[in-house]
Enzyme design. Structure first.
Site, PDB file in Angstrom:
ATOM      1  N   ASP A  81      43.896  68.082   8.818  1.00 11.00           N
ATOM      2  CA  ASP A  81      43.175  66.963   8.381  1.00 11.00           C
ATOM      3  C   ASP A  81      44.365  66.091   8.083  1.00 11.00           C
ATOM      4  OD1 ASP A  81      42.115  65.142   6.018  1.00 11.00           O
ATOM      5  OD2 ASP A  81      40.442  66.247   6.949  1.00 11.00           O
ATOM      6  N   LYS A 134      46.442  48.668  18.809  1.00 17.32           N
ATOM      7  CA  LYS A 134      45.570  47.661  18.463  1.00 17.32           C
ATOM      8  C   LYS A 134      44.187  48.187  18.169  1.00 17.32           C
ATOM      9  CE  LYS A 134      43.920  45.273  22.505  1.00 17.32           C
ATOM     10  NZ  LYS A 134      42.365  45.029  22.164  1.00 17.32           N
ATOM     11  N   HIS A 164      48.544  47.198  25.391  1.00 18.27           N
ATOM     12  CA  HIS A 164      48.696  47.653  26.827  1.00 18.27           C
ATOM     13  C   HIS A 164      48.840  46.546  27.837  1.00 18.27           C
ATOM     14  CE1 HIS A 164      44.345  47.079  27.012  1.00 18.27           C
ATOM     15  NE2 HIS A 164      44.346  47.023  28.316  1.00 18.27           N
ATOM     16  N   LYS A 168      51.564  45.531  31.502  1.00 12.81           N
ATOM     17  CA  LYS A 168      51.187  45.185  32.837  1.00 12.81           C
ATOM     18  C   LYS A 168      52.261  44.596  33.748  1.00 12.81           C
ATOM     19  CE  LYS A 168      45.955  45.399  32.040  1.00 12.81           C
ATOM     20  NZ  LYS A 168      45.853  46.336  32.897  1.00 12.81           N
ATOM     21  N   GLU A 202      35.259  39.309  33.400  1.00 11.97           N
ATOM     22  CA  GLU A 202      35.107  40.826  33.663  1.00 11.97           C
ATOM     23  C   GLU A 202      33.561  40.680  34.149  1.00 11.97           C
ATOM     24  OE1 GLU A 202      37.669  43.261  30.470  1.00 11.97           O
ATOM     25  OE2 GLU A 202      35.814  42.662  29.849  1.00 11.97           O
ATOM     26  N   ASP A 221      38.653  40.739  20.584  1.00 12.51           N
ATOM     27  CA  ASP A 221      38.953  41.796  21.380  1.00 12.51           C
ATOM     28  C   ASP A 221      40.179  41.330  22.396  1.00 12.51           C
ATOM     29  OD1 ASP A 221      38.486  44.126  22.939  1.00 12.51           O
ATOM     30  OD2 ASP A 221      37.405  43.281  24.360  1.00 12.51           O
ATOM     31  N   HIS A 226      45.440  39.529  23.907  1.00 13.98           N
ATOM     32  CA  HIS A 226      45.865  39.381  25.281  1.00 13.98           C
ATOM     33  C   HIS A 226      46.196  37.965  25.739  1.00 13.98           C
ATOM     34  CE1 HIS A 226      44.846  43.146  25.317  1.00 13.98           C
ATOM     35  NE2 HIS A 226      43.662  43.304  25.953  1.00 13.98           N
ATOM     36  N   LYS A 312      32.264  38.643  29.389  1.00  9.68           N
ATOM     37  CA  LYS A 312      31.893  39.888  30.177  1.00  9.68           C
ATOM     38  C   LYS A 312      30.748  39.364  30.863  1.00  9.68           C
ATOM     39  CE  LYS A 312      33.620  43.239  27.005  1.00  9.68           C
ATOM     40  NZ  LYS A 312      34.442  44.038  28.074  1.00  9.68           N
TER      41      LYS A 312
END
Length: 462
Positions: A81, A134, A164, A168, A202, A221, A226, A312
């Site tokens: 734990d 994040k 991430h 890229k 997206e 998000d 980003h 989206k």
């Protein structure tokens, strides 16, 4: 910078490890970057080390067997734990003799306090580095609280905040393309650039993750992290040196020069059908689309709008930044006094990795009429290969101790400051049809007559 000699993965039995971390470790193993390094997994799951190795094999179905087995031979496992002192005592014993461990917290931020406190109690906080995923908070206040939690036991230089997106290759190319080509510098300012438009669209929805997305929304998000990072790479001054701190300093300067977003210059949208997703409240006001205009109050960029949008369930999956230059002072070589399309520099990252410059050239025939032509470079085809995946690059950088592509405390907090008014006083969401480019109201965000140029996006993505 000292190379790590051990890697600890908290949450190694989770989805992030299966989908991203094991593939990244496989590539690092294949390239000989982590030979003989112990990889110690820590999780609550009642697993044995053999079960952990089976999970690694399941995560790498297309891996070369010899490489997979080399990776598996380096795996160890500590079950326990995150609040238990015995867990960290066992981990400390596994790290006996290792001077520079990297501990990767692939766990929810709510558990960070337990883990860093447990590491400190076991005397593990005075060496090595800690990588955190994040989100770095939900707003400015929670970001500061999270930073305070980490700094109780860790120095800022030990903390590697991973996004991430910064790993890229096309994102890194924004910076290299800017500063490695001297022809851009004289025109990279408010005197020649009219506006900058950034799109992260997206074509898919929330993919059954409505319960998660309901508590996040598009602004938290991808905008706060980003998209603001893309703005910083496009707008920052040249770093004074190759030192990692110099790059991070310039990015933070951009954030500090940004005015907090005016909610009146923000359009929030929600695709029709989102309310039917499992886990979504029937009267949800969570945005699945956001568009806004940012102002950077610096000598270089004063008066140049940086317009960003994300959504989206849109018409295409596209990530790109378009730098639009000002039109010539006199209209020559145009037909019927039609305004020629301004020069543009387009950095496309998805679905392909291309850089395109739109210029004017003479249309064939007897008339002196210009038409827009594209000069394009396919990054992968021209330079050969598409580089390492984001998690491979960032995990390797953390092991090397290179912080250039990781977020720093002051940058995180400044980014939250910029979007804080959007979170505090959100505009009502506007419905939009799946497969569209979002609410029509977002066209007013971009100055001039070209708006977001959705038709151009669709044409170029085919």
């Amino acid at each position: 910078m000292t190379h790590a000699d051990a890697l600890v993965l908290f949450g190694i039995t989770g989805d992030l490890a299966k989908k991203k971390l094991f593939p990244a470790l496989y590539e690092l193993t294949r390239k000989g970057r982590i030979d003989d390094m112990p990889i110690i997994g820590v999780a609550r799951s009642d697993w044995s080390v053999d079960q952990l190795r089976d999970r690694a094999r399941e995560s790498l179905p297309e891996g070369v067997p010899d490489v997979v087995e080399r990776l598996c031979s380096q795996l160890r496992y500590v079950r326990g734990d995150y609040t238990g002192a015995e867990t960290f005592a066992k981990l400390s014993a596994e790290l006996e003799g290792y001077d520079t461990p990297v501990s990767y917290l692939a766990i929810p931020p709510s558990l960070f306090d337990d883990v860093v406190s447990g590491m400190a109690a076991a005397g593990m906080n005075d060496r090595g580095r800690v990588v955190v995923e994040k989100p770095f908070g939900r707003d400015l206040a929670s970001a500061r609280e999270l930073n305070n939690i980490l700094h109780r036991h860790l120095r800022e230089e030990q903390i590697f905040r991973i996004d991430h997106f910064l790993g890229k290759e096309p994102v890194q190319n924004l910076m290299v393309f800017r500063f490695a080509n001297t022809l851009l510098e004289p025109v990279w300012n408010r005197h020649y650039i009219d506006n900058v438009r950034i799109t992260l669209a997206e074509s898919f929805g929330v993919d059954g993750r409505g319960g998660f997305y309901e508590g996040v929304g598009a602004v938290r998000d991808v905008v706060q992290n980003h998209l603001l990072q893309m703005v910083a790479l496009l707008a920052m001054e040249p770093p004074s040196s190759a030192d990692p701190a110099a790059l991070r300093d310039e990015k933070v300067k951009v954030f500090k020069a940004m005015k907090a977003v005016d909610p009146a210059k923000v359009v929030r949208g929600q695709f029709t059908g989102y309310l039917d997703e499992e886990g979504v409240e029937p009267d949800s006001d969570t945005e699945t689309y956001a568009a806004m205009s940012l102002e950077i109050e610096s000598w270089r960029w004063a008066g140049v709008p940086f317009c960003i949008r994300t959504g989206k369930a849109m018409a295409e999956t596209v990530t790109e930044a378009v730098v639009q230059f000002k039109t010539p002072p006199r209209l020559l070589f145009s037909e019927h006094d039609e305004t020629p399309r301004p020069n543009e520099l387009r950095f496309r990252m998805k679905p392909d990795d291309t850089i395109t410059m739109t210029l004017q050239a003479k249309q064939p025939g007897t008339d002196m009429i210009s038409r827009a032509v594209d000069l394009a470079v396919d990054y992968e085809r021209a330079l050969g290969g598409d580089g390492p995946e984001a998690y491979e690059r960032l995990l390797n950088d953390a092991l090397l101790g290179d912080p250039r592509l990781f977020a720093r405390q002051d940058g995180v907090e400044e980014a939250w400051r910029v979007i804080e008014p959007v979170l505090a006083n959100p505009q009502p969401v506007i419905p939009y049809a799946p497969g569209s480019w979002g609410p029509d109201a977002a066209d007013a965000i971009v100055p001039g007559e070209h708006c977001w140029d959705a038709a151009q996006l669709s044409r170029r993505s085919n």
